[in-house]
Scaffold this active site. Structure first.
Site, PDB file in Angstrom:
ATOM      1  N   THR A 188     133.310 -95.476  70.265  1.00  0.00           N
ATOM      2  CA  THR A 188     132.014 -95.553  70.179  1.00  0.00           C
ATOM      3  C   THR A 188     132.177 -97.008  69.175  1.00  0.00           C
ATOM      4  O   THR A 188     133.548 -97.804  68.793  1.00  0.00           O
ATOM      5  CB  THR A 188     131.522 -95.158  69.330  1.00  0.00           C
ATOM      6  OG1 THR A 188     131.684 -93.973  68.555  1.00  0.00           O
ATOM      7  CG2 THR A 188     131.508 -93.561  69.670  1.00  0.00           C
ATOM      8  N   LYS A 445     109.906 -93.014  59.689  1.00  0.00           N
ATOM      9  CA  LYS A 445     108.904 -92.012  58.894  1.00  0.00           C
ATOM     10  C   LYS A 445     107.814 -92.165  58.389  1.00  0.00           C
ATOM     11  O   LYS A 445     108.155 -92.831  57.258  1.00  0.00           O
ATOM     12  CB  LYS A 445     109.527 -90.523  58.060  1.00  0.00           C
ATOM     13  CG  LYS A 445     111.112 -90.322  59.714  1.00  0.00           C
ATOM     14  CD  LYS A 445     112.041 -89.725  58.681  1.00  0.00           C
ATOM     15  CE  LYS A 445     113.144 -89.235  59.524  1.00  0.00           C
ATOM     16  NZ  LYS A 445     114.461 -90.168  58.891  1.00  0.00           N
ATOM     17  N   TRP A 450     106.452 -89.034  62.975  1.00  0.00           N
ATOM     18  CA  TRP A 450     107.565 -89.897  62.504  1.00  0.00           C
ATOM     19  C   TRP A 450     106.419 -90.909  64.016  1.00  0.00           C
ATOM     20  O   TRP A 450     106.231 -90.682  65.303  1.00  0.00           O
ATOM     21  CB  TRP A 450     108.791 -89.479  63.873  1.00  0.00           C
ATOM     22  CG  TRP A 450     109.236 -87.958  62.889  1.00  0.00           C
ATOM     23  CD1 TRP A 450     109.724 -88.546  61.909  1.00  0.00           C
ATOM     24  CD2 TRP A 450     110.524 -87.751  63.457  1.00  0.00           C
ATOM     25  NE1 TRP A 450     110.226 -87.406  61.419  1.00  0.00           N
ATOM     26  CE2 TRP A 450     111.109 -87.932  62.738  1.00  0.00           C
ATOM     27  CE3 TRP A 450     111.518 -88.137  65.121  1.00  0.00           C
ATOM     28  CZ2 TRP A 450     112.170 -86.944  63.002  1.00  0.00           C
ATOM     29  CZ3 TRP A 450     112.988 -86.807  65.068  1.00  0.00           C
ATOM     30  CH2 TRP A 450     113.287 -85.998  63.855  1.00  0.00           C
TER      31      TRP A 450
HETATM   32  P1  ADP Z   1     126.661 -96.774  70.538  1.00  0.00           P
HETATM   33  O1  ADP Z   1     126.640 -95.691  69.899  1.00  0.00           O
HETATM   34  O2  ADP Z   1     128.076 -97.367  70.465  1.00  0.00           O
HETATM   35  O3  ADP Z   1     126.011 -97.552  70.573  1.00  0.00           O
HETATM   36  P2  ADP Z   1     126.529 -96.570  73.418  1.00  0.00           P
HETATM   37  O4  ADP Z   1     126.821 -97.133  74.626  1.00  0.00           O
HETATM   38  O5  ADP Z   1     127.182 -95.044  73.540  1.00  0.00           O
HETATM   39  O6  ADP Z   1     127.479 -96.893  72.339  1.00  0.00           O
HETATM   40  O7  ADP Z   1     125.472 -96.209  72.911  1.00  0.00           O
HETATM   41  C1  ADP Z   1     124.272 -94.488  73.482  1.00  0.00           C
HETATM   42  C2  ADP Z   1     123.234 -94.958  73.293  1.00  0.00           C
HETATM   43  O8  ADP Z   1     122.357 -95.934  73.733  1.00  0.00           O
HETATM   44  C3  ADP Z   1     121.984 -93.454  73.770  1.00  0.00           C
HETATM   45  O9  ADP Z   1     122.643 -92.737  72.223  1.00  0.00           O
HETATM   46  C4  ADP Z   1     120.772 -94.639  72.990  1.00  0.00           C
HETATM   47  O10 ADP Z   1     120.234 -94.493  71.677  1.00  0.00           O
HETATM   48  C5  ADP Z   1     120.798 -95.798  73.836  1.00  0.00           C
HETATM   49  N1  ADP Z   1     120.877 -95.974  75.136  1.00  0.00           N
HETATM   50  C6  ADP Z   1     121.391 -95.810  76.173  1.00  0.00           C
HETATM   51  N2  ADP Z   1     120.746 -96.393  77.293  1.00  0.00           N
HETATM   52  C7  ADP Z   1     119.010 -96.067  76.973  1.00  0.00           C
HETATM   53  C8  ADP Z   1     117.928 -97.067  78.147  1.00  0.00           C
HETATM   54  N3  ADP Z   1     118.843 -97.056  79.151  1.00  0.00           N
HETATM   55  N4  ADP Z   1     117.031 -96.584  77.073  1.00  0.00           N
HETATM   56  C9  ADP Z   1     116.766 -96.820  75.673  1.00  0.00           C
HETATM   57  N5  ADP Z   1     117.562 -96.267  74.683  1.00  0.00           N
HETATM   58  C10 ADP Z   1     119.133 -96.401  75.099  1.00  0.00           C
END
Ligand code: ADP
Length: 548
Positions: A188, A445, A450
């Site tokens: 990640t 917040k 929120w």
């Molecule tokens: P990192 O956590 O390292 O940024 P990821 O690519 O695994 O990498 O990210 C996942 C996160 O990205 C999700 O938990 C969410 O917050 C955000 N995310 C992914 N797709 C969307 C989307 N279509 N709309 C909003 N947020 C998104």
């Protein structure tokens, strides 16, 4: 008494996707823009033969089952060969993100105990910077041919990819093993704390591939030409290198050319029908296409995810270019697909405006992903489109623990089952469409309530003078936090603070309207193309709101 079914026990292995592609779609093409500068073409038959040669080469290099083999590479055919050669032979493909800081790369390679690394020439300076620092990597391979090998290099015993391949024959039988064996590893991006590894299995990958290809997921078939802009170094390019083999779609790899012009030229020249990437990439493409008054002649769908796709972008794609946006949501921890936004039959009778409201959502769970929302006490919330809480997920391609148990047990236990807490705050409507209002760490917040920053950003992005917008929390003596809008104007556009604030009138509750607007030249973007809001919060941590 339980009666067992009498079907064959065949493990779900990644190599079987390649075998299928060679046998049934051998003539299908893989087109790559190479780091060397030219366009390269090969077929799935070539891919299969070269992957077998590479599997032989890996064995000669001493790579054994379970060993981690790292890549530092763009989307291209050699990277694809490694996807199959490494995992297919039982080793673990570890895709490194070249946009990370060298210190982080060293940390990740050491943590993963990588034994070899394959890299594109672009990253030679990066490899030279880390080669003497990484503890376990003994083999360095430049993914190029002899003619393009660096004349001199500080990398010890540097090998040439095409030479390694050339020395092998293409006879290799993919081994059969437990489908739960590890296949690939992706860290990640570590927006908080050290990066953590997610270790996928052959079984999770193949199941995810079936699901990703479905019409109500990424909607891929043998009639498609797919150009994944989403990098192969980030969650396996959302699974597209596997999906293409499963369905026999033509693949087009953009290599290092991710600017609007290079992408557009490839879309047209190779008749791309489907592409996938994060909103920031599409922003670049759309501005190029708009500025040059171009149209897409073959592309009809684009998968957008990774961060919320602004509704203004969904509209622009649809109305100006006839491209349907498939809004999707997922995470590294989920292989990555969780939801995709496609219509149910009843939506087809709705007005276009009503349908746009549906498309702005992140979509419905794909079969294989179970989800629910809970409040802070862990109690399940209703699917009424109103109640918002943290999203929990479970399923066969969702991680149960981080690699080497980093961070301990991440799951929360509800009704006796383990669920993965996504850190995303969202609502789910009665039809099962999930909509993210924020990441829990980005939520604002205000006076105990929120405010979701994504809604605010989506409105700001609909202003034609705005190129990019991020909404962050700023400290407030009375309300604790209030929204501050950070805006990048479009080149040449004049936009004042008051005009920007007036744009929110009637579109959002008054108390959700940002307290102030600041204009900046650029918003920092992270290694996976997302806005780095933690960096912005740091930058504006002493910002005095006019309302404070
Ligand atoms: P990192 O956590 O390292 O940024 P990821 O690519 O695994 O990498 O990210 C996942 C996160 O990205 C999700 O938990 C969410 O917050 C955000 N995310 C992914 N797709 C969307 C989307 N279509 N709309 C909003 N947020 C998104």
């Amino acid at each position: 008494m339980t009666v067992l079914g009498q079907m064959m026990q065949q493990p779900l292995l990644i190599s079987s996707l390649l075998v299928h592609a060679e046998r049934h779609h051998g003539e299908q093409e893989i087109v790559s823009r190479r780091v060397e500068g030219d366009i390269h073409r090969q077929t799935f038959r070539d891919l299969a033969a070269r992957s077998r040669k590479m599997a032989n080469a890996l064995a000669k290099l001493g790579i054994q089952s379970g060993d981690r083999v790292a890549t530092l590479a763009w989307n291209g055919y050699r990277h694809m060969e490694l996807y199959y050669a490494v995992s297919g032979s039982g080793a673990v493909l570890h895709t490194l993100n070249p946009r990370l800081h060298p210190d982080q790369l060293v940390y990740i390679a050491d943590h993963a105990e990588d034994s070899a690394i394959f890299f594109d020439l672009t990253f030679l300076p990066l490899i030279e910077a880390i080669a003497s620092r990484v503890k376990t990597i003994k083999t360095f391979v430049a993914m190029t041919d002899r003619a393009h090998m660096p004349k001199e290099s500080k990398v010890p015993g540097l090998l040439c990819y095409d030479e390694l391949l050339g020395a092998e024959n293409d006879t290799f039988t993919w081994p059969s093993f437990d489908e739960n064996s590890a296949s690939s590893l992706c860290y990640t991006s570590g927006t908080t704390g050290n990066p953590k590894g997610v270790l996928y299995s052959h079984r999770s990958t193949v199941l995810h591939t079936y699901a990703a290809a479905l019409p109500d997921a990424l909607d891929c078939s043998a009639r498609d030409t797919i150009l994944p802009v989403v990098p192969m170094f980030h969650v396996n390019a959302w699974g597209l290198p596997y999906v293409a083999c499963m369905v026999g779609a033509k693949l087009v790899f953009p290599g290092p050319g991710l600017d609007g012009k290079s992408l557009y030229e490839l879309f047209e020249a190779e008749k791309v029908t489907l592409s996938a990437g994060v909103p920031t990439v599409w922003q670049g493409l759309l501005s190029y296409v708009e500025a040059n008054k171009l149209k897409f002649s073959t592309m009809n769908r684009s998968v957008i995810g990774g961060s919320a796709c602004p509704p203004a972008m969904i509209r622009a794609f649809n109305e100006q270019y006839g491209v349907q946006v498939l809004h999707a949501w997922g995470m590294t921890e989920m292989s990555p697909l969780g939801t995709a936004c496609t219509f149910k039959a009843k939506h087809l009778a709705q007005t276009q405006e009503e349908r746009y409201a549906v498309m702005a959502k992140q979509g419905r769970a794909i079969y294989g992903v179970d989800m629910k929302i809970v409040d802070v006490a862990g109690a399940e919330l209703p699917w009424d489109g109103e109640a918002s809480g943290e999203l929990l997920v479970r399923g066969p391609w969702i991680m149960s623990r981080y690699f080497k148990d980093e961070g301990g047990d991440p799951l929360v236990y509800a009704d006796g089952d383990g669920w993965f807490p996504t850190g995303d705050v969202c609502k789910i409507d009665a039809d099962g469409y999930m909509q993210i209002t924020d990441r829990s760490k980005d939520v604002i917040k205000s006076g105990g309530e929120w405010i979701g920053s994504i809604d605010i950003e989506n409105i700001a992005m609909a202003n034609p003078k705005v190129a990019m917008a991020a909404c962050i929390s700023a400290a407030h003596p009375k309300w604790d936090e209030r929204p501050l809008l950070v805006v990048v104007r479009k080149p040449g556009a004049e936009l004042t603070r008051d005009e920007m604030l007036a744009f929110f009138e009637g579109k959002i509750a008054k108390w959700w309207t940002p307290d102030d607007v600041v204009f900046v030249d650029a918003i920092p973007i992270g290694a996976t193309g997302k806005m780095l809001k933690n960096r912005l919060r740091e930058q504006f941590k002493d910002y005095k709101l006019p309302t404070a």
